[in-house]
Design an enzyme around this catalytic site. Structure first.
Site, PDB file in Angstrom:
ATOM      1  N   ARG A  34      -4.345  -5.434  -0.428  1.00  0.00           N
ATOM      2  CA  ARG A  34      -4.861  -4.267   0.377  1.00  0.00           C
ATOM      3  C   ARG A  34      -6.329  -4.360   0.248  1.00  0.00           C
ATOM      4  O   ARG A  34      -7.078  -4.257   1.442  1.00  0.00           O
ATOM      5  CB  ARG A  34      -4.456  -3.115  -0.002  1.00  0.00           C
ATOM      6  CG  ARG A  34      -4.559  -1.952   0.817  1.00  0.00           C
ATOM      7  CD  ARG A  34      -3.629  -0.692   0.499  1.00  0.00           C
ATOM      8  NE  ARG A  34      -3.821   0.281   1.369  1.00  0.00           N
ATOM      9  CZ  ARG A  34      -4.631   1.600   1.216  1.00  0.00           C
ATOM     10  NH1 ARG A  34      -5.387   1.667   0.073  1.00  0.00           N
ATOM     11  NH2 ARG A  34      -4.555   2.343   2.062  1.00  0.00           N
ATOM     12  N   ILE A  40      -6.848   3.201   7.912  1.00  0.00           N
ATOM     13  CA  ILE A  40      -5.585   2.535   7.285  1.00  0.00           C
ATOM     14  C   ILE A  40      -4.764   3.698   6.547  1.00  0.00           C
ATOM     15  O   ILE A  40      -5.240   4.412   5.706  1.00  0.00           O
ATOM     16  CB  ILE A  40      -5.866   1.476   6.297  1.00  0.00           C
ATOM     17  CG1 ILE A  40      -4.625   0.664   5.532  1.00  0.00           C
ATOM     18  CG2 ILE A  40      -6.885   1.888   5.019  1.00  0.00           C
ATOM     19  CD1 ILE A  40      -5.271  -0.478   4.828  1.00  0.00           C
ATOM     20  N   SER A  41      -3.414   3.427   6.702  1.00  0.00           N
ATOM     21  CA  SER A  41      -2.638   4.615   6.043  1.00  0.00           C
ATOM     22  C   SER A  41      -2.330   4.486   4.537  1.00  0.00           C
ATOM     23  O   SER A  41      -2.603   3.344   4.058  1.00  0.00           O
ATOM     24  CB  SER A  41      -1.237   4.707   6.619  1.00  0.00           C
ATOM     25  OG  SER A  41      -1.145   4.645   8.027  1.00  0.00           O
ATOM     26  N   ARG A  42      -2.190   5.666   3.863  1.00  0.00           N
ATOM     27  CA  ARG A  42      -2.105   5.404   2.464  1.00  0.00           C
ATOM     28  C   ARG A  42      -0.711   4.670   1.942  1.00  0.00           C
ATOM     29  O   ARG A  42       0.301   4.647   2.635  1.00  0.00           O
ATOM     30  CB  ARG A  42      -2.103   6.700   1.849  1.00  0.00           C
ATOM     31  CG  ARG A  42      -1.139   7.784   2.326  1.00  0.00           C
ATOM     32  CD  ARG A  42      -1.264   9.263   1.665  1.00  0.00           C
ATOM     33  NE  ARG A  42      -0.204   9.354   0.555  1.00  0.00           N
ATOM     34  CZ  ARG A  42       0.447  10.247   0.451  1.00  0.00           C
ATOM     35  NH1 ARG A  42       1.064  10.879   1.556  1.00  0.00           N
ATOM     36  NH2 ARG A  42       1.205  10.313  -0.681  1.00  0.00           N
TER      37      ARG A  42
END
Ligand code: SAH
Length: 299
Positions: free
Chosen positions: A122, A148-150
């Site tokens: 990531r 960016i999503s968790r």
């Protein structure tokens, strides 16, 4: 199963069908909501969110929180420009495994999804100044007011999409920095991802280039129209929230296919839509979430 789970609906669904706090069963536990607005705050140093529930079939190789020493070492790592492939470090592997362990503890049980999350670095998708936060369970800014999503919500949505079965052809709406697309490429045979902001489409290309993922194709365009030239899809996933799921996407699902999307405005829930027949779809409302808005057109 909630009372919504076996309701057959005509689409597009009215807004009233997606609001409220119905959950599709005990498996969907309430989660803390990370908003795009909090992303900058998250990036500035939030902690890991509390864990609830338990995964039975995933044993992370490192199940403990990262120790102080490797995290500090990781934070000291020299930032590199986005365009340059960033070096792998054993440290990031350990921290990533710990991240996946926390996602599993929050209730994600699909070992295929967890393994995919473990495989994708990531920190390579996040600007160097924020990469020390890459493995915290937080959404992070990626520019252009997008996030960016968790990790938890990425894993949860992919678990719902997969439903324990292999995916053949998946469409993602909202490529963003390309992270989720990379994870998807590990769990589906072919992945197509559409982004409406040209500069983010280019950023994702840059981020993904060195990974040489052969089963992922990126498209610049309005994902609300889907990708008719590549349809039908047995999985569609939206990374941005609309007031309803666009009809074009419902039409591009194969019969038996599943679509997972955040739906709503201030109050949002994940919605799972399954195409049950040529003109029949079934809808379930799952847990609360918070995503950036789905917008029409391209910029
Ligand atoms: N999956 C991404 C999350 C990006 S945030 C990641 O891993 O980074 C959501 C993205 O959806 C944003 O980049 C936003 O520009 C995009 N988006 C919003 N509406 C869209 C639309 N109609 N078509 C394609 N992308 C859209």
């Amino acid at each position: 199963m909630s009372d919504k789970s076996d309701k057959r609906s005509t689409f597009p669904l009215p807004l009233s069908s997606v609001t409220g706090d119905k959950r599709a069963g005990a498996a969907f536990s309430p989660v803390k909501v990370a908003t795009p607005q909090t992303a900058t705050r998250n990036a500035a140093g939030s902690g890991v969110q509390g864990s609830q529930g338990g995964a039975q079939n995933y044993v992370p190789r490192v199940s403990v929180a990262p120790s102080r020493a490797p995290l500090d070492a990781y934070q000291r790592a020299q930032p590199l420009p986005l365009s340059a492939p960033r070096p792998d470090t054993g440290v990031s592997d350990a921290i990533r495994r710990a991240m996946v362990g926390r996602v599993a503890k929050q209730g994600v049980q699909d070992g295929v999804v967890l393994k995919a999350m473990e495989s994708v670095q990531r920190h390579r998708f996040i600007e160097p100044a924020l990469s020390a936060q890459a493995y915290v369970d937080a959404s992070l800014p990626i520019g252009h007011n997008q996030t960016i999503s968790r990790p938890y919500i990425v894993a949860r949505m992919l678990e719902v999409l997969r439903n324990g079965k292999p995916l053949t052809r998946v469409l993602e709406i909202g490529t963003g920095c390309g992270y989720q697309a990379a994870v998807l490429s590990h769990i589906a045979k072919d992945v197509f991802s559409v982004e409406r902001i040209r500069q983010l489409h280019e950023l994702a290309k840059t981020n993904l280039r060195h990974l040489r993922i052969v089963n992922l194709r990126l498209h610049y365009g309005d994902g609300m129209l889907g990708l008719p030239q590549a349809a039908p899809f047995d999985g569609i996933i939206l990374a941005a929230a609309g007031l309803e799921v666009p009809q074009a996407l419902l039409e591009q699902l194969s019969v038996g296919g599943r679509l997972v999307a955040p739906v709503g405005a201030q109050v949002q829930h994940l919605q799972l839509i399954t195409r049950t027949g040529k003109a029949e779809w079934m809808s379930e409302t799952l847990e609360g979430c918070h995503f950036v808005p789905l917008r029409p057109g391209t910029v």
